[in-house]
Design a protein around this motif. Structure first.
Motif, mmCIF file in Angstrom:
data_model
loop_
_atom_site.group_PDB
_atom_site.id
_atom_site.type_symbol
_atom_site.label_atom_id
_atom_site.label_comp_id
_atom_site.label_asym_id
_atom_site.label_seq_id
_atom_site.Cartn_x
_atom_site.Cartn_y
_atom_site.Cartn_z
ATOM 1 N N MET A 1 49.003 23.851 133.535
ATOM 2 C CA MET A 1 48.638 22.558 132.977
ATOM 3 C C MET A 1 47.142 22.573 132.673
ATOM 4 N N HIS A 2 46.763 22.137 131.470
ATOM 5 C CA HIS A 2 45.347 21.966 131.149
ATOM 6 C C HIS A 2 45.206 20.871 130.095
ATOM 7 N N ALA A 3 44.010 20.281 130.036
ATOM 8 C CA ALA A 3 43.765 19.164 129.132
ATOM 9 C C ALA A 3 42.457 19.356 128.384
ATOM 10 N N THR A 4 42.418 18.772 127.188
ATOM 11 C CA THR A 4 41.201 18.750 126.393
ATOM 12 C C THR A 4 40.958 17.334 125.890
ATOM 13 N N ILE A 5 39.722 16.882 126.046
ATOM 14 C CA ILE A 5 39.270 15.628 125.452
ATOM 15 C C ILE A 5 38.396 16.042 124.275
ATOM 16 N N THR A 6 38.772 15.642 123.069
ATOM 17 C CA THR A 6 38.028 16.039 121.873
ATOM 18 C C THR A 6 37.368 14.817 121.250
ATOM 19 N N PHE A 7 36.046 14.912 121.066
ATOM 20 C CA PHE A 7 35.322 13.876 120.338
ATOM 21 C C PHE A 7 35.178 14.361 118.907
ATOM 22 N N ASP A 8 35.859 13.676 117.989
ATOM 23 C CA ASP A 8 35.863 14.019 116.572
ATOM 24 C C ASP A 8 34.887 13.085 115.849
ATOM 25 N N LYS A 9 33.776 13.639 115.411
ATOM 26 C CA LYS A 9 32.699 12.850 114.807
ATOM 27 C C LYS A 9 33.084 12.329 113.416
ATOM 28 N N PHE A 10 32.805 11.064 113.186
ATOM 29 C CA PHE A 10 33.005 10.450 111.878
ATOM 30 C C PHE A 10 31.623 10.255 111.258
ATOM 31 N N TRP A 11 31.287 11.090 110.298
ATOM 32 C CA TRP A 11 29.924 11.166 109.768
ATOM 33 C C TRP A 11 29.473 9.903 109.045
ATOM 34 N N ARG A 12 30.366 9.164 108.417
ATOM 35 C CA ARG A 12 29.938 7.961 107.681
ATOM 36 C C ARG A 12 29.516 6.829 108.605
ATOM 37 N N ASP A 13 30.071 6.814 109.815
ATOM 38 C CA ASP A 13 29.720 5.761 110.774
ATOM 39 C C ASP A 13 30.043 6.246 112.191
ATOM 40 N N PHE A 155 45.591 15.106 136.861
ATOM 41 C CA PHE A 155 44.517 15.819 137.544
ATOM 42 C C PHE A 155 43.823 14.897 138.551
ATOM 43 N N ALA A 156 43.072 15.503 139.481
ATOM 44 C CA ALA A 156 42.380 14.738 140.523
ATOM 45 C C ALA A 156 41.045 14.198 140.013
ATOM 46 N N LEU A 157 40.495 13.248 140.764
ATOM 47 C CA LEU A 157 39.135 12.772 140.504
ATOM 48 C C LEU A 157 38.154 13.930 140.634
ATOM 49 N N GLY A 158 36.990 13.761 140.053
ATOM 50 C CA GLY A 158 35.951 14.768 140.173
ATOM 51 C C GLY A 158 36.059 15.816 139.091
ATOM 52 N N TYR A 159 35.574 17.005 139.409
ATOM 53 C CA TYR A 159 35.597 18.108 138.466
ATOM 54 C C TYR A 159 36.901 18.870 138.624
ATOM 55 N N ASP A 160 37.556 19.187 137.518
ATOM 56 C CA ASP A 160 38.758 20.016 137.524
ATOM 57 C C ASP A 160 38.602 21.018 136.393
#
Length: 169
Positions: A1-13, A155-160
């Motif tokens: 099991m693994h997860a990714t949080i992706t921040f996708d930048k919107f250049w116009r705003d 997942f648990a709190l903290g760093y994983d």
């Protein structure tokens, strides 16, 4: 099991960017997506905050971060649920520090009383554009709770080490 949080930048705003949560089971070709969610997210203080090397204004530098989930962070400006991202050098070498995914709320994840003007402990959107930030990634309180709960489901709190944050153009 693994997860990714992706921040996708919107250049116009930059205040209309997207944060995406994905959880996979398995590895390689046997990998299966088991959860997918996305939310509106802001980063930077103005519509011109696309310079990742500009401290306290620009959005986050591109790259991968090692996140740490906190249930009730107690900082000067950031309180409550938060994901600490640490620091990262931008393209010209400027070190960006104190980077987070967070919202505007008070201690114990509560909204403070409404008063005139912008308050760091109260979500006032749309009257005030609370998606603005001093260079962090900001979500609405409800969306931050959904992200927090999604993380805690797997997942648990903290760093994983199985969770990462990616910031992409």
């Amino acid at each position: 099991m693994h997860a990714t949080i992706t921040f996708d930048k919107f250049w116009r705003d930059p205040q209309h960017s997207t944060l995406v949560w994905r959880v996979w089971r398995g590895v390689g070709e046997d990998r299966t997506l088991v959860e997918h969610r996305s939310w509106r997210a802001g980063s930077g203080f103005t519509r011109r905050s696309t310079d990742a090397c500009r401290r306290n204004d620009g959005w986050l530098p591109d790259g991968t971060y090692r996140p740490r989930l906190v249930a009730d962070y107690w900082g000067n400006l950031i309180k409550g649920r938060a994901i600490m991202l640490g620091q990262k050098a931008c393209a010209n070498g400027t070190m960006r520090t104190d980077l987070f995914i967070h919202t505007e709320q008070g201690a114990a994840n509560r909204q403070c009383p409404d008063r005139p003007g912008d308050q760091v402990c109260r979500w006032e959107y749309p009257r005030i554009d609370d998606y603005r930030s001093y260079g962090c990634i900001k979500l609405s309180p409800g969306d931050m709770k959904e992200l927090f709960d999604a993380w805690r489901r797997w997942f648990a709190l903290g760093y994983d080490g199985r969770v990462s944050v990616r910031v992409v153009r």
